[in-house]
Write an enzyme that holds these catalytic residues in place. Structure first.
Site, PDB file in Angstrom:
ATOM      1  N   PRO A   2       0.811  -1.213   0.000  1.00 43.58           N
ATOM      2  CA  PRO A   2       0.000   0.000   0.000  1.00 43.58           C
ATOM      3  C   PRO A   2       0.850   1.271   0.000  1.00 43.58           C
ATOM      4  CG  PRO A   2      -0.527  -1.466   1.857  1.00 43.58           C
ATOM      5  CD  PRO A   2       0.722  -1.950   1.242  1.00 43.58           C
ATOM      6  N   GLU A   3       0.623   2.093  -0.984  1.00 40.55           N
ATOM      7  CA  GLU A   3       1.259   3.412  -1.047  1.00 40.55           C
ATOM      8  C   GLU A   3       0.125   4.440  -0.995  1.00 40.55           C
ATOM      9  OE1 GLU A   3       4.109   3.573  -4.295  1.00 40.55           O
ATOM     10  OE2 GLU A   3       4.375   1.415  -4.205  1.00 40.55           O
TER      11      GLU A   3
END
Length: 273
Positions: A2-3
């Site tokens: 997850p960014e």
DNA sequence: ACTAGCCCCTGGGAGC
DNA sequence: TGCTCCCAGGGGCTAG
């Protein structure tokens, strides 16, 4: 992993489903998932509080609770938040928050890299992980001047500098590769060697690619899912990440993969100078 | 003040 | 088939 776009996707989904709910009960099979305070204190402090608002800062999720508290979550590699009435029996679910509407807000994390904190909102400035966090790339403050000013402090390669959360908050391995491909700049280029035109291209690519990725609900590689269990769609739009050995979409070259700063780094030798 | 290296974890892929 | 080995990867921490 997850960014920023994945965390923003989670924030938007959670916002629709948990605002206004009260936390009735708190359970954990892995109390270390709460970094500070102790799990016991954490549980007793959030029990009975209401979830009032949700924010994102870089890759951090912020749950504003009644009573002046904020619960902060970082998903790191494999963290997920789920909202469901029928929670699966999973050894990877490390935190269960029973909500007043019958749903359970649960945190799942295969590798247990993610962390949760609980802080007094008035002490936000003292929260260490936020203290050094760089510019929010989709905010008004993210200008070419601000960006190039930040870059000027570093002599390292551009890949590593863009991964540094103190420069721009929220970029991770996938989007840095995508940004540099779009800008036509090799990940190994030292920051001082970049021309103003190249920096401008990187600057524009950051905004464009992050916004586009959010629009598509983030990227699902490894195992990112939304709180509803759905996947993102941006993985179909990736132009360079994870495409080692495949044909470049821009030219007839082949996508290369090297390791920079311990991260798998994808680029095209002919399109990126 | 910046940078390099180590550590945390686990599933999954490679090798035998 | 099944066992062992090794790796990815964000960011905190320590040491240089």
């Amino acid at each position: 992993m997850p960014e920023l776009p994945e965390v923003e996707t989670v924030r938007r989904a959670l916002e629709k489903r948990i605002i206004g709910r009260k936390i009735l009960a708190v359970e954990s099979n892995f109390p270390k998932i709460v970094s500070t305070p102790s799990f016991k204190t954490f549980a007793s402090q959030i029990k009975g509080s209401k979830i009032e608002a949700m924010f994102r800062r870089g890759k951090f999720l912020i749950f504003d609770l009644s009573g002046g508290l904020s619960m902060i979550s970082h998903l790191r590699m494999t963290g997920h938040w789920l909202v469901t009435k029928n929670l699966p029996d999973s050894k990877f679910i490390h935190l269960k928050l029973k909500l007043s509407d019958g749903h359970t807000l649960a945190y799942s994390d295969i590798r247990k890299f993610g962390r949760i904190w609980l802080i007094e909102r008035q002490d936000f400035a003292l929260f260490k992980p936020f203290a050094k966090l760089g510019i929010e790339p989709l905010s008004k403050g993210f200008t070419m001047e601000a960006f190039s000013g930040r870059l000027a402090k570093y002599k390292n390669n551009i890949k590593q500098v863009l991964l540094n959360q103190q420069v721009v908050a929220g970029l991770g391995n996938i989007y840095v590769d995508e940004v540099l491909f779009s800008a036509g700049v090799r990940p190994s280029r030292k920051v001082p060697s970049l021309t103003k035109t190249e920096i401008l291209k990187i600057f524009k690519a950051i905004r464009r690619i992050l916004a586009l990725a959010i629009k598509h609900g983030g990227t699902t590689v490894e195992n990112f899912t939304t709180p509803e269990g759905g996947t993102g769609y941006f993985q179909n739009k990736l132009k360079i990440y994870g495409r080692k050995g495949q044909k470049c979409y821009n030219c007839k070259g082949t996508v290369s993969r090297i390791v920079i700063a311990g991260r798998g780094t994808h680029f095209c030798k002919s399109c990126q100078k």
